[in-house]
Design an enzyme around this catalytic site. Structure first.
Site, mmCIF file in Angstrom:
data_model
loop_
_atom_site.group_PDB
_atom_site.id
_atom_site.type_symbol
_atom_site.label_atom_id
_atom_site.label_comp_id
_atom_site.label_asym_id
_atom_site.label_seq_id
_atom_site.Cartn_x
_atom_site.Cartn_y
_atom_site.Cartn_z
ATOM 1 N N TYR A 291 -2.193 -0.856 10.346
ATOM 2 C CA TYR A 291 -2.202 -1.143 8.904
ATOM 3 C C TYR A 291 -0.878 -0.731 8.266
ATOM 4 O O TYR A 291 -0.243 -1.518 7.547
ATOM 5 C CB TYR A 291 -3.363 -0.392 8.240
ATOM 6 C CG TYR A 291 -3.496 -0.637 6.758
ATOM 7 C CD1 TYR A 291 -4.004 -1.841 6.279
ATOM 8 C CD2 TYR A 291 -3.102 0.327 5.829
ATOM 9 C CE1 TYR A 291 -4.123 -2.071 4.918
ATOM 10 C CE2 TYR A 291 -3.219 0.104 4.465
ATOM 11 C CZ TYR A 291 -3.729 -1.098 4.009
ATOM 12 O OH TYR A 291 -3.841 -1.333 2.661
ATOM 13 N N SER B 235 0.863 -1.187 0.000
ATOM 14 C CA SER B 235 0.000 0.000 0.000
ATOM 15 C C SER B 235 0.887 1.220 0.000
ATOM 16 O O SER B 235 2.041 1.149 0.437
ATOM 17 C CB SER B 235 -0.869 -0.001 1.263
ATOM 18 O OG SER B 235 -1.427 1.284 1.477
#
Lengths: 256, 266
Positions: A157, A143
């Site tokens: 995350y 990401s």
């Protein structure tokens, strides 16, 4: 040299491929001739995905929860056996639960690490013998929050995705002399069903408006653009590319 | 840099870089809570360092409950907290195909989970004091390295990026979060490896590090003091290498495959 992508006879496992980025990647490989193993937690949604993709012998069902190592050790060898080997692993399964720092508890921490990081690692480990044999390659879907900090609520995350970015470097070095390439794709805001749903809940397209304002390119990424990056990294065109981190984020991680 | 009246907790501070930082904070007037797995070693370290500005906060931070105990003990003993240094870490080795779930879980718990939860437990006090957090990662959090430390590198890469998100989330609270990435530093761990290989480890480092030598513990720990000080008052989310140039060269010294690997004792 041709930039034409052709995955005829290639054997591909895409984890978390019943929806979103993983599903689109699986469709991309399949359209370009590959045999693709579809994975998701639910056998039903895997079967549904395969049916929607038209079925046929170039689609393999590989359902299973990859946040559990014991399950990885069942699902992955079965998928590889059904594919008759493995050329490409796309490590895409992941979750993006949010929690502010004071609310992070052991359950949140463990569930995020189990799927996003531990699952990715042990899936790679389980695929390695087959990938060494085929001189194949791995694309880890991290990401943009693996290379930068994120909005509040994303500490765990971004920890898992930062770890994944560095795992890719480490593994790329360790596997370079085996002829196995390992790369990262770091998507930014991408128009997946998950984001579409979040946007709907935000009301008045608030999330889309926020993304358009924040992103240097002024728009959300399309899923097919993420697919393009995954196909490139896993193709022979990227034959000298290993340990690299490709961001597909409309410029956001360069500054915004 | 003056740390008079400042209250510091350093995890893993009975040896190596953590101990070096504890000594330097003490010299500059701070009160320091010392942590290590073994209460006896912590007590000995406190006795050796001497003085009344020391707190014993022993415990194996591989479990979340112990993280809580260690942080609470430190805060109670210090009367608050201005800086948390998440330094404790282990570097068990395993080649890629030999990594077991047990190895993975242990490395994650000690190197990554502890930094998350020690930070969380320290936050109420750090918000009060407008304090700061220093994570100790490693050059291996920035560039790939030896082929038997995969999981170590994964934990350190996680720590590097955790720093960024934590810094952003806490910026408005006035709590700074930064990360130090040491390279080869002259710790007891490296010294033991060097002795076991008949001096080959230091020789390898001298040849491979751009600056041609291993780093001193104090010249590494000084970066921790910088981050913790008011001099770094506008610095948050920063990743600082302290490695004699290794990260700039994207190399631990050709150690990524066996032909060029650092000598090891077997």
């Amino acid at each position: 040299m041709s930039m034409q992508l052709d995955f005829s006879a290639k054997r591909v496992l895409v984890t978390g491929s019943t929806m979103g980025i993983g599903r689109a990647a699986a469709e991309g490989f399949h359209e370009l001739g590959a045999t693709v193993a579809i994975n998701g937690r639910s056998a039903k949604s895997v079967a549904k995905t395969i049916a929607e993709m038209g079925g046929g012998e170039r689609l393999i069902a590989a359902p299973g929860d990859l946040s559990k190592v014991a399950e990885i050790h069942k699902v992955v060898p079965a998928a590889i056996a059904a594919l008759g080997g493995l050329d490409i692993l796309v490590n895409n399964a992941g979750r993006g639960d949010e929690a502010l720092i004071d609310d992070i508890d052991e359950a949140h921490w463990q569930s995020m690490l189990a799927l996003n990081l531990k699952g990715a690692f042990f899936t790679i480990q389980a695929c390695l013998p087959a990938l060494k044999e085929s001189k194949g390659n791995i694309v880890n879907v991290a990401s943009m929050l693996g290379v930068m900090g994120g909005p509040a609520g994303n500490i765990v995350y971004s920890t898992t995705k930062g770890a994944m970015v560095n795992m890719t470097r480490e593994m790329a070095l360790g596997l370079a002399r085996d002829g196995v390439r390992v790369n990262n794709l770091c998507p930014g805001w991408t128009d997946t069903p998950m984001i579409q749903n979040e946007n709907m809940l935000s009301g008045d397209d608030a999330l889309y408006k926020y993304i358009d304002a924040e992103c240097p390119m002024g728009r959300i990424g399309e899923v097919r653009e993420t697919t393009g990056a995954i196909l490139y990294l896993s193709s022979a065109n990227a034959g000298y590319t290993t340990g690299s981190t490709l961001v597909a984020d409309g410029g956001l991680s360069s500054g915004h | 840099m003056d740390f008079t009246g400042k209250r510091i907790l350093i995890t893993g501070s009975t040896m190596g870089i953590g101990l070096g930082a504890a000594e330097m904070f003490l010299e500059r007037g701070a009160s320091v809570a010392i942590n290590g797995r073994d209460p006896k070693t912590v007590a000995e370290t406190v006795k050796r360092l001497g003085g009344d500005r020391l707190v014993e906060a022993p415990g194996d931070i591989g479990s979340i409950e112990v993280c809580r105990n260690v942080v609470e003990t430190a805060i109670a003993g210090l009367g608050g907290l201005d800086c948390l240094v998440n330094n404790a870490g282990i570097c068990d080795l395993a080649r890629l195909m030999e990594v077991t779930e047990e190895h993975w879980d242990k490395m994650m718990a000690v190197n990554l989970q502890s930094a998350m939860f020690c930070s969380q437990f320290a936050l109420p006090e750090l918000r009060k004091s407008k304090g700061n957090i220093v994570h100790i990662a490693s050059i291996s959090g920035l560039v790939g390295g030896p082929s038997d430390s995969h999981v170590y590198a994964i934990t350190k890469g996680g720590l590097v990026n955790m720093t960024r998100s934590m810094a952003l989330e806490l910026a408005k609270d006035g709590v700074r979060v930064n990360c130090l990435c040491p390279g080869y530093i002259d710790t007891p761990m490296i010294q033991a490896e060097n002795e076991a290989t008949g001096g080959q480890v230091i020789e390898f480092i001298n040849q491979s590090a751009p600056m041609g030598r291993i780093g001193g513990v104090r010249e590494c720990a000084s970066s921790i003091l910088y981050f913790a000080s008011d001099d770094a008052g506008y610095v948050t989310g920063a990743i600082l290498s302290n490695d004699g140039g290794c990260a700039a060269n994207a190399s631990w010294g050709g150690a990524n495959h066996e032909d060029a690997a650092m000598p090891q004792a077997h």
